[in-house]
Design a protein around this motif. Structure first.
Motif, PDB file in Angstrom:
ATOM      1  N   GLN A 173       1.212  -1.314  -0.206  1.00  0.00           N
ATOM      2  CA  GLN A 173      -0.068  -0.006  -0.422  1.00  0.00           C
ATOM      3  C   GLN A 173       1.236   1.360  -0.084  1.00  0.00           C
ATOM      4  OE1 GLN A 173      -3.051   0.101   2.785  1.00  0.00           O
ATOM      5  NE2 GLN A 173      -4.721   2.253   2.532  1.00  0.00           N
ATOM      6  N   ASP A 174       0.465   2.391  -1.013  1.00  0.00           N
ATOM      7  CA  ASP A 174       0.968   3.504  -1.011  1.00  0.00           C
ATOM      8  C   ASP A 174      -0.005   4.085  -0.833  1.00  0.00           C
ATOM      9  OD1 ASP A 174       0.414   3.605  -3.624  1.00  0.00           O
ATOM     10  OD2 ASP A 174       2.844   3.008  -4.407  1.00  0.00           O
ATOM     11  N   GLU A 175       0.130   6.174  -1.684  1.00  0.00           N
ATOM     12  CA  GLU A 175      -0.897   6.451  -1.638  1.00  0.00           C
ATOM     13  C   GLU A 175      -1.438   6.835  -2.345  1.00  0.00           C
ATOM     14  OE1 GLU A 175       2.133   9.907  -3.367  1.00  0.00           O
ATOM     15  OE2 GLU A 175       1.774  10.886  -1.797  1.00  0.00           O
ATOM     16  N   THR A 176      -1.291   5.847  -3.600  1.00  0.00           N
ATOM     17  CA  THR A 176      -1.287   5.719  -4.842  1.00  0.00           C
ATOM     18  C   THR A 176      -2.667   4.809  -4.807  1.00  0.00           C
ATOM     19  OG1 THR A 176       0.801   5.888  -6.301  1.00  0.00           O
ATOM     20  CG2 THR A 176      -1.556   4.596  -7.453  1.00  0.00           C
ATOM     21  N   GLY A 177      -2.660   3.180  -3.823  1.00  0.00           N
ATOM     22  CA  GLY A 177      -3.420   2.760  -3.049  1.00  0.00           C
ATOM     23  C   GLY A 177      -3.097   1.434  -3.009  1.00  0.00           C
ATOM     24  N   LEU A 178      -3.704  -0.352  -3.232  1.00  0.00           N
ATOM     25  CA  LEU A 178      -3.325  -1.161  -1.974  1.00  0.00           C
ATOM     26  C   LEU A 178      -2.492  -1.931  -3.538  1.00  0.00           C
ATOM     27  CD1 LEU A 178      -4.570  -2.515   1.052  1.00  0.00           C
ATOM     28  CD2 LEU A 178      -5.181  -3.632  -1.387  1.00  0.00           C
ATOM     29  N   LEU A 179      -2.338  -2.877  -3.181  1.00  0.00           N
ATOM     30  CA  LEU A 179      -1.864  -3.688  -4.415  1.00  0.00           C
ATOM     31  C   LEU A 179      -2.438  -4.906  -3.531  1.00  0.00           C
ATOM     32  CD1 LEU A 179       0.958  -2.606  -6.135  1.00  0.00           C
ATOM     33  CD2 LEU A 179      -1.455  -2.914  -7.125  1.00  0.00           C
ATOM     34  N   ASP A 180      -2.896  -6.014  -4.399  1.00  0.00           N
ATOM     35  CA  ASP A 180      -3.348  -7.468  -3.555  1.00  0.00           C
ATOM     36  C   ASP A 180      -2.551  -9.061  -4.436  1.00  0.00           C
ATOM     37  OD1 ASP A 180      -3.846 -10.002  -2.711  1.00  0.00           O
ATOM     38  OD2 ASP A 180      -6.019  -9.159  -1.768  1.00  0.00           O
ATOM     39  N   LEU A 181      -1.559  -9.550  -3.915  1.00  0.00           N
ATOM     40  CA  LEU A 181      -0.589  -9.909  -4.369  1.00  0.00           C
ATOM     41  C   LEU A 181      -0.854 -11.303  -4.556  1.00  0.00           C
ATOM     42  CD1 LEU A 181       1.599  -6.907  -5.845  1.00  0.00           C
ATOM     43  CD2 LEU A 181      -0.001  -7.996  -7.363  1.00  0.00           C
ATOM     44  N   PRO A 182       0.253 -12.633  -5.330  1.00  0.00           N
ATOM     45  CA  PRO A 182       0.607 -13.498  -4.307  1.00  0.00           C
ATOM     46  C   PRO A 182       1.727 -13.310  -4.085  1.00  0.00           C
ATOM     47  CG  PRO A 182       0.316 -13.842  -7.025  1.00  0.00           C
ATOM     48  CD  PRO A 182       0.026 -12.260  -6.488  1.00  0.00           C
ATOM     49  N   LEU A 183       2.045 -14.661  -3.538  1.00  0.00           N
ATOM     50  CA  LEU A 183       3.396 -14.031  -2.729  1.00  0.00           C
ATOM     51  C   LEU A 183       4.698 -14.081  -3.252  1.00  0.00           C
ATOM     52  CD1 LEU A 183       2.674 -16.046   1.205  1.00  0.00           C
ATOM     53  CD2 LEU A 183       3.183 -13.388   0.624  1.00  0.00           C
ATOM     54  N   PRO A 184       5.514 -13.375  -3.457  1.00  0.00           N
ATOM     55  CA  PRO A 184       7.257 -13.356  -4.420  1.00  0.00           C
ATOM     56  C   PRO A 184       7.653 -14.905  -4.217  1.00  0.00           C
ATOM     57  CG  PRO A 184       7.678 -12.264  -2.104  1.00  0.00           C
ATOM     58  CD  PRO A 184       6.236 -12.631  -1.595  1.00  0.00           C
ATOM     59  N   ALA A 213       9.450   0.796  -6.372  1.00  0.00           N
ATOM     60  CA  ALA A 213      10.041   1.250  -7.862  1.00  0.00           C
ATOM     61  C   ALA A 213       9.231   1.078  -9.008  1.00  0.00           C
ATOM     62  CB  ALA A 213      11.301   0.414  -8.142  1.00  0.00           C
ATOM     63  N   LEU A 214       8.520   0.200  -9.607  1.00  0.00           N
ATOM     64  CA  LEU A 214       6.900  -0.576 -10.312  1.00  0.00           C
ATOM     65  C   LEU A 214       6.696   1.274 -10.341  1.00  0.00           C
ATOM     66  CD1 LEU A 214       6.888  -4.231 -10.557  1.00  0.00           C
ATOM     67  CD2 LEU A 214       8.698  -2.505 -11.897  1.00  0.00           C
ATOM     68  N   ARG A 215       6.132   1.784  -8.944  1.00  0.00           N
ATOM     69  CA  ARG A 215       4.821   2.458  -8.981  1.00  0.00           C
ATOM     70  C   ARG A 215       5.961   3.638  -9.142  1.00  0.00           C
ATOM     71  NH1 ARG A 215       0.070   0.591  -7.898  1.00  0.00           N
ATOM     72  NH2 ARG A 215      -0.502   1.361  -5.904  1.00  0.00           N
ATOM     73  N   ALA A 216       6.724   3.873  -8.658  1.00  0.00           N
ATOM     74  CA  ALA A 216       7.445   5.283  -9.263  1.00  0.00           C
ATOM     75  C   ALA A 216       7.557   5.092 -10.647  1.00  0.00           C
ATOM     76  CB  ALA A 216       8.769   5.491  -8.927  1.00  0.00           C
ATOM     77  N   LEU A 217       7.657   4.283 -11.889  1.00  0.00           N
ATOM     78  CA  LEU A 217       8.462   4.221 -13.054  1.00  0.00           C
ATOM     79  C   LEU A 217       7.035   4.385 -13.579  1.00  0.00           C
ATOM     80  CD1 LEU A 217      11.511   1.868 -12.751  1.00  0.00           C
ATOM     81  CD2 LEU A 217      11.861   4.314 -13.490  1.00  0.00           C
ATOM     82  N   ASN A 218       6.347   3.892 -13.358  1.00  0.00           N
ATOM     83  CA  ASN A 218       4.545   3.988 -13.854  1.00  0.00           C
ATOM     84  C   ASN A 218       4.416   2.637 -13.933  1.00  0.00           C
ATOM     85  OD1 ASN A 218       3.093   6.691 -13.150  1.00  0.00           O
ATOM     86  ND2 ASN A 218       5.272   6.935 -14.618  1.00  0.00           N
ATOM     87  N   HIS A 219       5.117   1.223 -13.950  1.00  0.00           N
ATOM     88  CA  HIS A 219       4.367   0.140 -14.697  1.00  0.00           C
ATOM     89  C   HIS A 219       3.669  -0.901 -13.807  1.00  0.00           C
ATOM     90  CE1 HIS A 219       6.695   0.449 -17.974  1.00  0.00           C
ATOM     91  NE2 HIS A 219       7.857   1.460 -16.973  1.00  0.00           N
ATOM     92  N   SER A 220       2.952  -0.034 -12.823  1.00  0.00           N
ATOM     93  CA  SER A 220       2.188  -1.263 -11.904  1.00  0.00           C
ATOM     94  C   SER A 220       1.366  -2.138 -12.145  1.00  0.00           C
ATOM     95  CB  SER A 220       0.785  -0.254 -11.451  1.00  0.00           C
ATOM     96  OG  SER A 220       1.485   1.273 -10.521  1.00  0.00           O
ATOM     97  N   ALA A 221       1.496  -1.755 -13.827  1.00  0.00           N
ATOM     98  CA  ALA A 221       1.162  -3.385 -14.492  1.00  0.00           C
ATOM     99  C   ALA A 221       1.833  -4.317 -14.473  1.00  0.00           C
ATOM    100  CB  ALA A 221       0.537  -2.784 -15.854  1.00  0.00           C
TER     101      ALA A 221
END
Length: 423
Positions: free
Chosen positions: A236-247, A264-272
């Motif tokens: 979770q950050d100010e953009t929102g929440l991600l619910d993901l598989p464990l690494p 890092a992915l969020r900062a680079l606009n690669h949340s997808a």
């Protein structure tokens, strides 16, 4: 694949400087100028420093970027089985032909001037990256940060500082603030930096340097959070929440590494690419289960793991991983370098280790003798014996406990030897 040509060239590169490590950027700048400054022609750079977790975090960032369709170059060190692992061009390890040509070119450009092995091979990697199109270039610091050979990019797209702890004190300083200052040397004016979990003394140093440079920080616990809930990873950050598989990478410490990668992915606009970062990352010798090969054959009814961690923080991470795996007390086969805090590494393992077999690392001049490693284990509260090599240690373990759980650990150099010898 035969690596005879590149191996011979790399051996020549070991002869240009009397020291393996001599931290300065002067020689790097000289050779980069002779090569027409490839560091100025790179795709957007993500520069990663820290004591623990650099490789795993880089692997997850790369998996996430590639999962979102990006072409990614990646530089890491040290290698395990062969040098080519250090240079990944747009998703594929560099070929023997391409590597040999690059090394030849760098040797010619350097002439007979003094330069360390890491410096000249880093220049070769940067030259390779500059010549092949990509969307991003991931650079992992070799040692420290401020004077590391990778610290030659004026304005990366992003920097990352993973957890800082005591290691390489003979080069970086004897206190946590001194070491943190070296790691924080990768910060650049106005360039955002993802900061992983830190001791307060280290974080104070990083924040002070960032303030002087106007470098925005994305700090664990302040700007982003990561946890495990219901067998899932929640970021979770100010953009929102991600619910993901464990690494995909094993161990509770990989949750924090995953958090840094996601930030890092969020900062680079690669949340997808977030899910791919969790499920597609692979990083050998980090609690890697060995399933085939002559060493596995020596323990046919047991299980065999390999980990290259070598400092106290890594010892704690290994112990936590083993506790999570619920394998009970296990056997250790350990070989370490004489530059490491051996007792500090072993101390967290005393509650999970049944017995330790100490070995010397084949072919490493800086190996700690098996006798000294065994004595350090006893000082840490672990029952220990010596073995001539890993195979004989496994045979001794199998004779006593046919269904034993065994971990080979203590050094990335030992891990590389195991991966080469075990096929």
């Amino acid at each position: 694949m035969s690596t005879a040509n590149s191996d011979a060239l790399l051996a020549r590169m070991m002869q240009f400087h009397p020291k393996i490590i001599d931290l300065t950027l002067d020689r790097v700048w000289r050779l980069l100028a002779a090569l027409d400054h490839p560091e100025r022609r790179l795709s957007p750079v993500i520069h990663i420093a820290g004591t623990n977790g650099k490789g795993s975090t880089q692997a997850m960032i790369r998996a996430g970027l590639e999962g979102d369709g990006a072409r990614v170059h990646a530089y890491t060190s040290p290698h395990l089985a062969r040098f080519h692992e250090r240079i990944r061009l747009a998703g594929a390890l560099i070929s023997e032909e391409a590597l040999s040509a690059l090394l030849d070119e760098c040797l010619a450009a350097n002439g007979t001037d003094a330069i360390t092995y890491f410096e000249i091979t880093t220049c070769a990697a940067l030259l390779a990256f500059a010549r092949m199109p990509s969307d991003y270039t991931l650079l992992e610091v070799g040692l420290g940060g401020r004077l590391d050979a990778t610290n030659v990019v004026d304005r990366p797209a992003l920097t990352v500082i993973t957890p800082v702890s005591l290691d390489h004190q003979q080069y970086l300083g004897t206190t946590l603030p001194e070491i943190a200052a070296e790691k924080a040397g990768i910060l650049k004016r106005g360039v955002p930096c993802v900061v992983g979990p830190q001791d307060e003394a280290a974080l104070d140093v990083i924040e002070a340097r960032a303030a002087r440079l106007g470098a925005p920080l994305l700090v664990y616990g302040q700007h982003w959070h990561v946890s495990v809930e219901g067998g899932r990873l929640v970021y979770q950050d100010e953009t929102g929440l991600l619910d993901l598989p464990l690494p995909n990478l094993p161990g509770p410490h990989q949750v924090q590494n995953a958090g840094m990668a996601l930030a890092a992915l969020r900062a680079l606009n690669h949340s997808a690419g977030a899910e791919a970062a969790m499920t597609q990352a692979h990083w050998p010798a980090r609690m890697q289960r060995l399933r085939t090969g002559p060493l596995v054959d020596a323990l046919p009814q047991g299980t065999l793991w390999l980990d290259g961690g070598h400092n106290p923080a890594a010892g704690s991470a290994i112990a936590a991983t083993l506790a999570q795996m619920n394998v009970g007390r296990l056997w250790l086969i350990c070989g370490m370098l004489n530059t490491k805090d051996v007792v500090g590494f072993m101390h967290p393992l005393k509650d999970v280790a049944q017995h330790l077999y100490a070995v010397s690392i084949p072919g490493e001049a800086a190996t700690l003798p098996a006798e000294a490693t065994a004595q350090a284990a006893r000082s840490a509260g672990i029952e220990a014996s010596e073995a001539t090599d890993v195979l004989s240690a496994l045979q001794s373990i199998a004779a006593q406990d046919p269904s034993a759980h065994v971990l080979i650990c203590g050094s990335l150099y030992l891990a590389g030897h195991i991966l080469r010898e075990n096929g």
